[in-house]
Each structure stands twice: as structure tokens, then as C-alpha cells.
Motif scaffolding. Sequence first.
Motif, PDB file in Angstrom:
ATOM      1  N   GLU F  60       0.831  -1.207   0.000  1.00  0.00           N
ATOM      2  CA  GLU F  60       0.000   0.000   0.000  1.00  0.00           C
ATOM      3  C   GLU F  60       0.870   1.263   0.000  1.00  0.00           C
ATOM      4  OE1 GLU F  60      -1.834  -1.083   3.591  1.00  0.00           O
ATOM      5  OE2 GLU F  60      -2.673  -2.874   2.630  1.00  0.00           O
ATOM      6  N   SER F  61       1.970   1.178   0.698  1.00  0.00           N
ATOM      7  CA  SER F  61       2.900   2.314   0.751  1.00  0.00           C
ATOM      8  C   SER F  61       4.303   1.757   0.686  1.00  0.00           C
ATOM      9  CB  SER F  61       2.683   3.081   2.057  1.00  0.00           C
ATOM     10  OG  SER F  61       3.892   3.690   2.473  1.00  0.00           O
ATOM     11  N   ASN F  63       6.784   3.072   2.337  1.00  0.00           N
ATOM     12  CA  ASN F  63       7.453   3.501   3.566  1.00  0.00           C
ATOM     13  C   ASN F  63       7.938   2.289   4.365  1.00  0.00           C
ATOM     14  OD1 ASN F  63       6.833   3.885   6.700  1.00  0.00           O
ATOM     15  ND2 ASN F  63       7.633   5.803   5.870  1.00  0.00           N
ATOM     16  N   GLU F  65       8.514   1.557   7.473  1.00  0.00           N
ATOM     17  CA  GLU F  65       7.790   1.117   8.665  1.00  0.00           C
ATOM     18  C   GLU F  65       6.452   0.489   8.279  1.00  0.00           C
ATOM     19  OE1 GLU F  65       7.449   4.088  11.657  1.00  0.00           O
ATOM     20  OE2 GLU F  65       6.385   2.756  13.054  1.00  0.00           O
ATOM     21  N   SER F  66       5.757   1.128   7.389  1.00  0.00           N
ATOM     22  CA  SER F  66       4.479   0.592   6.927  1.00  0.00           C
ATOM     23  C   SER F  66       4.676  -0.768   6.265  1.00  0.00           C
ATOM     24  CB  SER F  66       3.848   1.599   5.950  1.00  0.00           C
ATOM     25  OG  SER F  66       3.049   0.950   5.009  1.00  0.00           O
ATOM     26  N   VAL F  67       5.739  -0.904   5.487  1.00  0.00           N
ATOM     27  CA  VAL F  67       6.035  -2.182   4.830  1.00  0.00           C
ATOM     28  C   VAL F  67       6.307  -3.267   5.862  1.00  0.00           C
ATOM     29  CG1 VAL F  67       7.815  -3.379   3.476  1.00  0.00           C
ATOM     30  CG2 VAL F  67       6.810  -1.233   2.637  1.00  0.00           C
ATOM     31  N   HIS F  69       5.128  -3.551   8.832  1.00  0.00           N
ATOM     32  CA  HIS F  69       3.886  -4.013   9.446  1.00  0.00           C
ATOM     33  C   HIS F  69       3.044  -4.824   8.470  1.00  0.00           C
ATOM     34  CE1 HIS F  69       4.483  -2.189  13.315  1.00  0.00           C
ATOM     35  NE2 HIS F  69       4.882  -1.062  12.718  1.00  0.00           N
ATOM     36  N   GLN F  70       3.024  -4.402   7.218  1.00  0.00           N
ATOM     37  CA  GLN F  70       2.213  -5.141   6.252  1.00  0.00           C
ATOM     38  C   GLN F  70       2.734  -6.572   6.054  1.00  0.00           C
ATOM     39  OE1 GLN F  70       1.590  -3.086   2.521  1.00  0.00           O
ATOM     40  NE2 GLN F  70       0.366  -4.800   1.710  1.00  0.00           N
ATOM     41  N   ASP F  73       2.014  -8.636   9.298  1.00  0.00           N
ATOM     42  CA  ASP F  73       0.596  -9.005   9.403  1.00  0.00           C
ATOM     43  C   ASP F  73       0.251 -10.120   8.423  1.00  0.00           C
ATOM     44  OD1 ASP F  73       0.440  -7.053  11.283  1.00  0.00           O
ATOM     45  OD2 ASP F  73      -0.722  -5.631  10.071  1.00  0.00           O
TER      46      ASP F  73
END
Lengths: 266, 266, 266, 266, 266, 266
Positions: F60-61, F63, F65-67, F69-70, F73
Amino acid sequence: MIHLLGIPYDKNSSYLRGPALAPPRIRQMARDGSTNLFSERGLEVKEGKIYRDLGDLSFESSNPESVFHQIRDKVSNTISENNRLFCFGGDHSVSYPIIDAHINLYDNLNILQFDAHSDLYDDFDGNPYSHASPFARLMETGKIGTLTQVGVRTLNNHQREQAEKFGVNITEMKDFTTDFLNHLNGPLYISLDLDVLDPAFAPGISHHEPGGLSTRQLIDLIHGIDVPVIGADIVEYNPTRDINDMAAMVSYKLFKELAELMNRNV
Amino acid sequence: MIHLLGIPYDKNSSYLRGPALAPPRIRQMARDGSTNLFSERGLEVKEGKIYRDLGDLSFESSNPESVFHQIRDKVSNTISENNRLFCFGGDHSVSYPIIDAHINLYDNLNILQFDAHSDLYDDFDGNPYSHASPFARLMETGKIGTLTQVGVRTLNNHQREQAEKFGVNITEMKDFTTDFLNHLNGPLYISLDLDVLDPAFAPGISHHEPGGLSTRQLIDLIHGIDVPVIGADIVEYNPTRDINDMAAMVSYKLFKELAELMNRNV
Amino acid sequence: MIHLLGIPYDKNSSYLRGPALAPPRIRQMARDGSTNLFSERGLEVKEGKIYRDLGDLSFESSNPESVFHQIRDKVSNTISENNRLFCFGGDHSVSYPIIDAHINLYDNLNILQFDAHSDLYDDFDGNPYSHASPFARLMETGKIGTLTQVGVRTLNNHQREQAEKFGVNITEMKDFTTDFLNHLNGPLYISLDLDVLDPAFAPGISHHEPGGLSTRQLIDLIHGIDVPVIGADIVEYNPTRDINDMAAMVSYKLFKELAELMNRNV
Amino acid sequence: MIHLLGIPYDKNSSYLRGPALAPPRIRQMARDGSTNLFSERGLEVKEGKIYRDLGDLSFESSNPESVFHQIRDKVSNTISENNRLFCFGGDHSVSYPIIDAHINLYDNLNILQFDAHSDLYDDFDGNPYSHASPFARLMETGKIGTLTQVGVRTLNNHQREQAEKFGVNITEMKDFTTDFLNHLNGPLYISLDLDVLDPAFAPGISHHEPGGLSTRQLIDLIHGIDVPVIGADIVEYNPTRDINDMAAMVSYKLFKELAELMNRNV
Amino acid sequence: MIHLLGIPYDKNSSYLRGPALAPPRIRQMARDGSTNLFSERGLEVKEGKIYRDLGDLSFESSNPESVFHQIRDKVSNTISENNRLFCFGGDHSVSYPIIDAHINLYDNLNILQFDAHSDLYDDFDGNPYSHASPFARLMETGKIGTLTQVGVRTLNNHQREQAEKFGVNITEMKDFTTDFLNHLNGPLYISLDLDVLDPAFAPGISHHEPGGLSTRQLIDLIHGIDVPVIGADIVEYNPTRDINDMAAMVSYKLFKELAELMNRNV
Amino acid sequence: MIHLLGIPYDKNSSYLRGPALAPPRIRQMARDGSTNLFSERGLEVKEGKIYRDLGDLSFESSNPESVFHQIRDKVSNTISENNRLFCFGGDHSVSYPIIDAHINLYDNLNILQFDAHSDLYDDFDGNPYSHASPFARLMETGKIGTLTQVGVRTLNNHQREQAEKFGVNITEMKDFTTDFLNHLNGPLYISLDLDVLDPAFAPGISHHEPGGLSTRQLIDLIHGIDVPVIGADIVEYNPTRDINDMAAMVSYKLFKELAELMNRNV
């Protein structure tokens, strides 16, 4: 005199790394012994005589914002009416701080950008310093005289809107003419993204976009420029994709032709 | 009949070795099965019918002077009014003895040289047989009718002076036109240095000099020649730099087109 | 809507294998992130919006005759006046069953073939389905309106005779003009053999035939077509000979330009 | 302290040119950012701390005899008991003047040569300075303590005779053992021809001779040396044959491992 | 005397073409000047002295069955107790007719096959002459003494069953030992598929199967054979996948080592 | 059952981009027809039977940090005692979230890392998610049973300190033994950085570090593991540096061998 500066930075690239390795590879072409130092129109582009080599910028941090300021400061401290600067990138993001520094020295600076892409993204991956956005950033300053783009062949809807908004003059490959040469104004800064060439001529680039200029066409265009050129860069050469140093040699040849132009207009 | 002779010699090269490996690689293109034997204008360039293959010269010594004499003797013994010779180099130094042998057979021989370089150095590295000097040596004989150079894009001051001194007609790439075709005279010898092509079309060469002809342009120029062609060579193909035999195939195609020209004008 | 079908078959090739690997490689170019989805004239060639991807055909047997029937049946079941088909080959033999299926839907179908070769052999190696013969087979049906070939540069005597017999319009590279664009008729099927390009622009092909079109020229020709285009294929891309995916990217770009043409004329 | 000197000379090569381009390419590996400065055994091989880089020798003439003297003089002026020299060639001919200069400083100098070839030709192409002959020339001086060759796999009758005549200890690949490590004596000079490695590990060499050492084996051998090492060279790296700088990186790694050895034994 | 025969045929290949181009490329390695003619154990493998070169077989038809008979007839007419044959393939399908011809001359012929694959398919793509099946065909004759396979690393269930059925001795890479050397019997025919090597050592092959022998290991195995060797082939070298002629040179070196073996046991 | 997930992310790479392109290239090796689906020990690694392919993660992004978490998860939602996960990276930074998700399922998870580098940097370029730091991050959680690193050959002082602090067991290449196999404990997660191999065997990687394992050695090590393996990844394959898909095929082969291990220990 012309100063030559290498800017080995490519962390604003969206697809591949590699352009940070470009400056020493291009310089090496002058020393290998496979060609001579002369431009096609007869100038011996000799270090010490035509240009002074400042070596490569060394970065204190790899953070995009910090890098932006370091490049801009270095360029600001180098250029003056008598000292013109030629830069080897690096990805195209380095042209933003380089040209931004020139704006302060030259009112109404005009830009001629050879490129397969317009690099006008308002936002790319959330990175304002992305190599997809330098000319959006520069146009937003409101201090650019004219921006002329030549060789573009990847416009999407967003970039067409940006181009219209900023009043960019674009000569797309699909309706290429040399007409733009008649509308250039000085002082002119030339930013040359190597991918303006068809990948057949310069395989050593990150973004292969077929249907570009031949090296011959590009040199002839450079020879057709007759307004004062006060600075230039060659960016996006990516040695990790090159074959037999083919694009390194193209870069070196373009350096000689552009240097002759900068030298002629002092 | 045309005779084909390979001259596997490259020790007069200033930068890289490799052209000595060229002759068998070019011949192999005729046998691989990926193309046929026809020239574009419909001649079946078949061994035994259009040409006789003499194989490769084998050198008794690798000394430049001895090599010069061996090549010249071999060529002298092969050519006659009815026997024309096509040579695969080797570096460009081999054209000196080849053409020198032709001078004795043809008064007022004219030379058409396709090349990125003028190869007119008075002295290069102290080697009079250097591949940078063959046309200086030939012009010094005073026996050449005209020397026409096409595709040059590397002239330095010394070479411009040499060209002027010897009265060489040069069509530089920077102001390329096909006008020279109207001023050719027979008998004509064609010396084709593969680097007249842009490296994109012929990567297998030692000296990459961007901004050259396309293969299409070169073939069209060959088709435009309508004076009697009495001999030809293709030199400087360097297999060690080639990619997928790309330049080997270009060399073979040019051989067919030039052979058709030599055959047509018998 | 346009449907996209990959046909991974290359056993009718006379020289090298490899084109069977082409379809997934070309598709990947759309996903790598190095270019965008727009055609040069501004159409976003997006899956689901402009075309539906049917994936690759999976063959029950590798026997040429069985393959012929399987391809023709698949194509027949897919196409209709509203459903146009774009195929990624495979070698050029796949165009025979593809176009054969179109003949039943379109009376007087016209074919535009971009190719270095005329592929008109009456017999090649005893294989009627050879990639050297598809257009002989199609002309023998007597159901083709016109066959226009562009870019040919390898005609031998036999192929010239075949072309004359079948009334093929050929624009050879040796006397290339864009005149054929004025004589095209719809409905038009475009069969694009990647080797119509000079190998410099598309090294990933089996048969290197120097002296071809530049990618720029080919795109400009596509832009010059203004009759209804009802189907198209891109064949003979051979990933095993490609360099840095250069020809894969050319194939993908040509797909976008041709898809825009097919989309525009629905 | 260790001094690093590049010797960009390859005109004594019998087959290909290219090694003259080696020194800047190897140095660049230290700067690219793909590896760090540490040897495997934990020494940070940092310029200024472990070694001083003298740059590349620049030749007044390319004549073999003149070059011999210039290299020998330069080396003589550089080395002393406290100043050890590490050289990047160049072809293997450069080891002759380098080691010749060391003989005057060290009585009974011992040489360890890693090489696919014994380089003991009495005469090669009539050039006494040929890269096929340096160790014949050195043994003829009568001043060498011992010469140990490791990795050889190309002995012909003449070279076997030369080896016997000069009392050379050869560990051929066909009966490779690490036994020679137990018989080394100091002071030791190490001359490392990159072709001692199998071409799979170092494709960037002129003479591909399959069946050589793996890089791992070679590093382990270097780690097994425990006599004082007073000088070393790495020669025959040929960038024109390299792939992705693979052999450049091997050369740089070997430099670090050998430098650690030279540093440890001061 | 040994006879050398090239068999340029690859239409029985299941994946890629290319091995038909192998014979002239391997021969060229002997002439390039980058290595000498000696085997590692000191035999000068000189044409005219150790072997006679019969050139390449030229095929009347490319039909697999016709090719089978032509190869077998040629081999039958060439071999005798005093005339041993060495063949350069071609894909591995050529070993079927070659060895089939030897069966008639030698009772109880034993085969040593170096290969990543067992090539024992009962049926592959419906082609009994497929390069996946030659050793199934040969074992079905019931006339083979023993078949020893070394280097295999791709066995599927079917091939394990075939191996069991035919009593093949397989040394798989996963439990590689040199033990098989103690169980060889003469007369021995050696069939060497270049892909027995890890692709790192021989990139010029169609089927890259990692985890193979090193060139050094393979040469050492050849040196370990001490039963009479009466014939040999090297197959599956594919020049279209090679890099810098790396695998061509490996093939040539293996030819010298195997020729020494065949010469020694006459 | 095993699930296969591609993680096309490489923005945490410090030197080059490219590993994001890896997953589709590795999968393609299973379909090209040049090898079969069997592991060396006889398991047919067939989709649907042995593993289910979940395709590639779409971000989705971009970034970091976002990666992180994705990925974590996605992995958490996929794995269970009966569902084991195999991931194709991406650069080595992806192993941090993958393994972090496994910690929650398995108490005392043990890690076996094949790698040229220890990837233990406390801080690299200020990016906590850098591909130089994943194992520092994981060890900081305090939840890892043991971390065993094999093949390391680039330790600097900082990394040695980190290894000591975290109690990492390192088998460096300089003193390589297979002893570590006797000290492994389950449940075991295997993280395989392709650069553990010598670049000769896997040229398609970003950081060429000579002196690594051979593919054969690595497969034999995998065969030597006899504790339960509950997950695995192959990371750092970089198609932009690969030659002829050589390292893609190595990756695919290693996938089959590791999948057999994961399948056997369910």
C-alpha cells in the motif's frame, strides 16, 4: 573557467540504484586511450585548460533533505559569472539543488531538459526529492524563465496537467522537430538525462524507454544551440546496466560537446 | 572473380587486441543458418560462384615490418584485372600493405574510407605501421588519386593538418551529407572500418566512438556508389567486445553488399 | 474489448528456440515499475479497462499440426466483432492459425506485416508449419484481401517469385518510404515480427538481420495507420538473446501503441 | 608502511590488451559501497592508515625497454626496509622490473608465483620483455633464492625444460596439494596472476585456462603463508573481459588479504 | 590415429537450439593464440600428429530419422580398431547413432556418461530421437556392457525406474564419490555432456542445472581413468548462451585431456 | 501445506535496487521447460500438491515502517502449525518482519542464516529497517533461541562486537567446517541470502563478495539438516545483475531442496 563536479547520489531513484557510481566511470573514458580529448568542432577539452575537476562530492548524510542542502550549498559556493559548473550525476534528483543554486545567480534562468520523462510529478512515493519530481519543485519556485523539454515519450495524464499548469514547452518524440532550437533564450542551463537517447545507444540507464533520439541526433541538437549556456549536467547514467562501457563513452562524448558550448559562450 | 582473404593481425593496435580473431567469426555467419546468402539487391553471394575463399594468411613472424611485406606480397600475387580481392582484417593497419599492392596495378587509384577516425597520424607511439597511420603512409607515396573519408568524428588539430596537407576529402558526421557520392571516381578501393557505425549497431569494435552512421545508412551509401569498385576490406571487427555476434553479422551483411558492388563492376 | 493471449510455442523455428519464453517476460515489463501504462498518445493501457488478459495457451501436444488446430480453435472461440485479440508469440508460425481464424470472421481481411523476412517459403525443411512459411500458407487460402510487407531485407529468388505469384506489396528497407500508409485498407490485421527492427534496438531475436527500422520509425509508422485495426500480434521476441530485457521493453511499448490503435478503431 | 602503485601497461601481452585499464577499476571497488574495508582476519585496510596510494605510473614512452627501466627506477626509489610496495598491473611483464628492483634490496629473495602459466619462455615473439617470459628473465639473473609456482596447468615441453634448468618448484593443478606452504622461505615476494583462478571466478582475464583454483582456495592459501612477505603484485586483470566487475572485486579482495599479510610481517 | 568429427545438429533438443553451432567454435580455441596445444600431462595434441580433423558432417535432410542413419553410417565407415573417433556435438541425441555404430565394432562396449541428466526417457514429446532419450535407446539394444553415469542431479521417478530397469550405475552429485573409477571396464566409450559441470564453469549450455562438478574435478576424474578408451564425444555446448567463449575453452581443454586418454590406450 | 509468498520490496537496500524483481523470475524457472520439478532426493515439488502459491504481496505504501507491518501481518495471518511459509524476497530486510511473525507462533525459534554478511548493524544510514540490520533487530527482541550464521566473510569490528553481544554462532568462510550441523535445534527457520554463494555461482546479487560456498556445498549442507524446519526464505536475488538467468535457476533449485526439507519435517 568550467568546473567539473561529480555528485554520486542515487537514493531518490524510484526503480534501481546505480547512478551514484557514474562519475568515476565517465571520467575514466578520458584516460583509457580509446579516444582523444577533442570535441567534434575542434576544442581540446583538456583538464587544467578548459575545465578544473573538483572531484566528487562526499555526503555527510544520505538523508534526501540533507543531501539537497549540501549539493545546493556546494554549487552556490562554486558558481559565479566567470565560474561555470558542469555536474555528473547521480540520478535526476540532483538537478533540483544544482539548478536551485543557479536561480540565485541568474535572474530568469532558462532550462533545456533532454529527457524521456518530464519529471514533473507533484508527488512520487511521498518523497518530495524523488528523481520523478525535480522540475515540479523548480517550477514551483516561480523563478524559472522557461522550461523546454525535448525527447519526452512517457507522459501520463497527471504529467500533462502539470506541464500545462507550469507552462512547460515540450517537444515529444511522437512529433519531434528541431523547431525548439529557434525559441531558446539565454542564460540557458542544460540538464541532460541520458535516457533521452534510445536504449540502443545508451543501455546503461535505469529506465529503458524505447523510441528515443540517436546519439547523432542529440549531438546535432547540441551543435544547434546558439544562446549562452551557463551550466549543464549529465544524469542517470547507470554503470550497473551498461554493456562494454558503451553509455559511459556516450556520456563522455556528450560532456565534451556540452563543455565546448559552455566554453564558447563565456 | 572475387577472392576472399582473411588477415588475422592486430599487433599494430594502440588500445585493444582482438581484430585478429575476426575472419573466422565473420565467415561463420554465412554458415549458421540464421540468414541467407543474398545481397539486398538480389545477388546470391555464393562461394565458388561469386567468390573464392583463400582462407586466412598465416604469418611467419609477428614483426610489423615483416608482416607489412608478407601481406603486400600476398596481395600482389593474388590481384589482377580479373581477380579482385576482398579482405577481412585484422586492425586497420592491414589496409596499408593491401592498398599499397593495388597501387602498382591501378594508376590513380581512388580510396573511399568509411571510418570514425581519419587514421592520418604522422607518428603514433613510434610505430610507422600503427593502425592510426595507414592513410598517412599511403598518401605519402604520392600515388593515390583521391582519398575520400566518410563518417569521421574524432579529428584533432594534428589530423586536420594532415588532412589538409594531403588534400583529403572528409565528410564529417557533424555535417554529414551524401554529397560525396557525386564526386567519386573509379577505379575505387573501399576500406571499411566497422567503427564508422555507431557502437549501438556494431558493439564489437575496439574504439567506441558514439554518433556514427546506422547500418541502414551505410548500406544505402554502398548502394549509392556507381563507379567501378576494384577491391575492398572490412577491418577492426573485434569479437572480444561483441554481443551475441551482433557486429559479426553486420560485417557479413556488409561483405555481401560490397561483394555485389565489386561483382557488378567487373 | 481487447483480449490478450500468450502463445508460448517455438518448435517451428528453423534456427533457435526461445520465443516460447516471450509472453511472461513481456507482461512483466508492465509490472516492474520502470515505466508507466500510457501509450505515447495518451491512452492508459490498463488491464481490466482496455484489455483482458487470458494468460498463456497451454498445449496438449507439441506436434505442429495439433498445435495449429489448437491455436486456431482458441482464437476462433475468442474473437467476435466486439472482441478483438492481441497475441504475444511464440515464433512467427503462430500467426498462421491466428489469422486463419480471423478469415472466417472478416471477409477480405487485409494484413500488414512488419518483418525483416517475407516468410513466404513454399517449403522449408519439409515442415508446412515452419516459421518461414506462414504467409505462403495464408495466401494459398485465396481469402486474404491484401498482404503488405514492410521492412523486408532478405529476399532470395524463391521468395521474390512467391511474392509476385501472390501479389504481395513489399516495402523493402533498401527503398523504404512511408508510402504504403496511403494504400492500407481495413479491416486490418497487424503481424509484427520484432526482427523488423534493427538488432541494435531489439537484440532479443533469433535472426539478427542488420539494416532494419529504428524503434522510433516503427512507432511513427504505427501512429500513421488510420484504417480499422481488428487484431495484432508481436512475435519472435527471444528472451535467451536479450540484453537487460531491452527487447522485452520494446515489445511492451509496441503492445501499448498497437493496443491504442485497436482500441481507437472499435 | 605499504605503498600502492598502479602500473597501467599491457603492450607486452601476446594475445589481448586490457590489463592497462586495471588499476583504477580495482581501486573503485573500495569506494562503491558494496563491501567494507576489512580483511577476513579483521584488519581494516584503510588508505592513510595501512597503505599510501601513489596513484598510477605515467609512461614517457611505450617502448618495452624504456618501460622496463622506468618501472624499475620507480620501484627502486620507493622501496626500503620500512616501505613495502604493492603493485596493481598491468600484464605480467611488469613483475620483471618490479622484482628486479627488489633483488637489490633483499639478498636471496624468494618468489611465490600464483599463475596458470609458468611464464618461463626463453623467447616469445622475439620480445624479451614479453608477459610470457618475466620469470625466465629473473631466474637468469642468478639472484633469486627460490621460485615457487602454484596453480600451473599449461606446461609445454619447452617450459618444463626451463623449469628444470632453473630449479623452479612447481605445484601443478593436476596434482595440487598445499604442501608447498611448508617449504616457503622469507623474505618472500608474491606475484599473483589472476588467471591462477578458474575463469568461473575471475572472467576478466585475457587467457581463459579452465581447471584453476577457486577464490576460496586461493584465500585459504594466502592465510596459510607464515613467512615474512615484503612485496606483492596482482596482475593480468583485464576489465574488457570482465562481467559485472566480478574479477575487479576478486582483485580488490585479494589485495586486502595480501595487504594484511604484508602488514603483519613488518 | 584419432579422427575428429563435428556433428552440427540440434533439432532433437527439447528446450533451446544452439549446439549445432558448437564444432567450429570449439576448434577455434586451438587457433586463437590464448592457450597452447598441450594436455596437462604433457601430450601435444596437434592436428596431423595426434588427430586428423574430418571437418563437420553436412546433413542431406534435417529429419531426425534420416539424420540418425547418416551419422551412424559416417561413424561406421570411419572407425576401426586403429581409427578412433572423437565427436563434437550437437545436442546429446547425436550420441545414440555414434555409439550404436561402435557396438558393431566392439562387443560388450562400456559407456561412461558425464551428465547432469540421465537421458533415459522412454518417450519425450513423442520423439524417439530426442536428446532426452539416447541412453534409453542404447540400453534397449541389449548390446551395451555397462552404462556408468556420473554427475546426475535431476532424476525424477520415471528416470529412476528406467535406470533400475536397465541396470545403470549412477553416481549422483548428492552422494558423489570417485568410487566409480575403480569399477570401470574397457573397452570404454566416454560421452561428456558439458552440463555435468556447474553452470558457473560452463555457462554456454541449454539446461542450467546448478550443483555440478567443477572443471578441476572433471579433469581429475578423466586423469583417474585407466581402462582403454576407444571413443568419446563432447556434446551440448551451446554458443548462444556462452559468455566470452568461456565454455568453448572448457570444451577445448576437455578435448585435449580426453584425446590424451584415447591416444594413450591405443 | 507449504505456502509460497513473494515479497517484492528492496527499498531498504544500501547499494543497489533489483531484488524486488526477483519473485516472478524465480517462479518462471519452474515453467521454462529446462528442468523438472524434482528435488535431488526425489520429491516432486509441485504446486497444488506440495505448496500453494499465494502470489506476490502488493504494498500500500513504500514507507519502510508501513512495509514492515504489512509483511508481518500478512505472515502472521498465513502461518500456523500446519501451514508453513516459504518467502522469495526482496532484499534481506524482509526477513525481519517474516521472522518476527514466526516468533509469536514458535517459542524459542532457532534461526539458520546462510549469508556472506552478518547483517547485525546496530545502525546503517539511520534506517532501522535497513537490509544491513534485520538480525540485530531480531536479536534485540530477546525471543530468538539461537542464531547460527554460515558463510560469513565480511565481519568488521562493529559486527564482531554485535555478534558477541548477541551470542551469535558464526561459521566464517575462513575456517569453514560443517560442524554447525551437529548443533542445530528445532524448530528451525532458514534464511538464505543468495550471496552466501560465491558470485561465480550466483552473479545475480547486489553485493559481490568473493570466496563463498559453491552451489554444491550449499545443497549438501541443506541435505545435512535433520531438525524440523518450519519456515524459510531466499533473499537478495537481483535479476538486474544476473547472466542468462543463472542465479534465478540457482534460487529455484534451492527452493526445491528447502521445500523438501520443510515438507519432510511436517
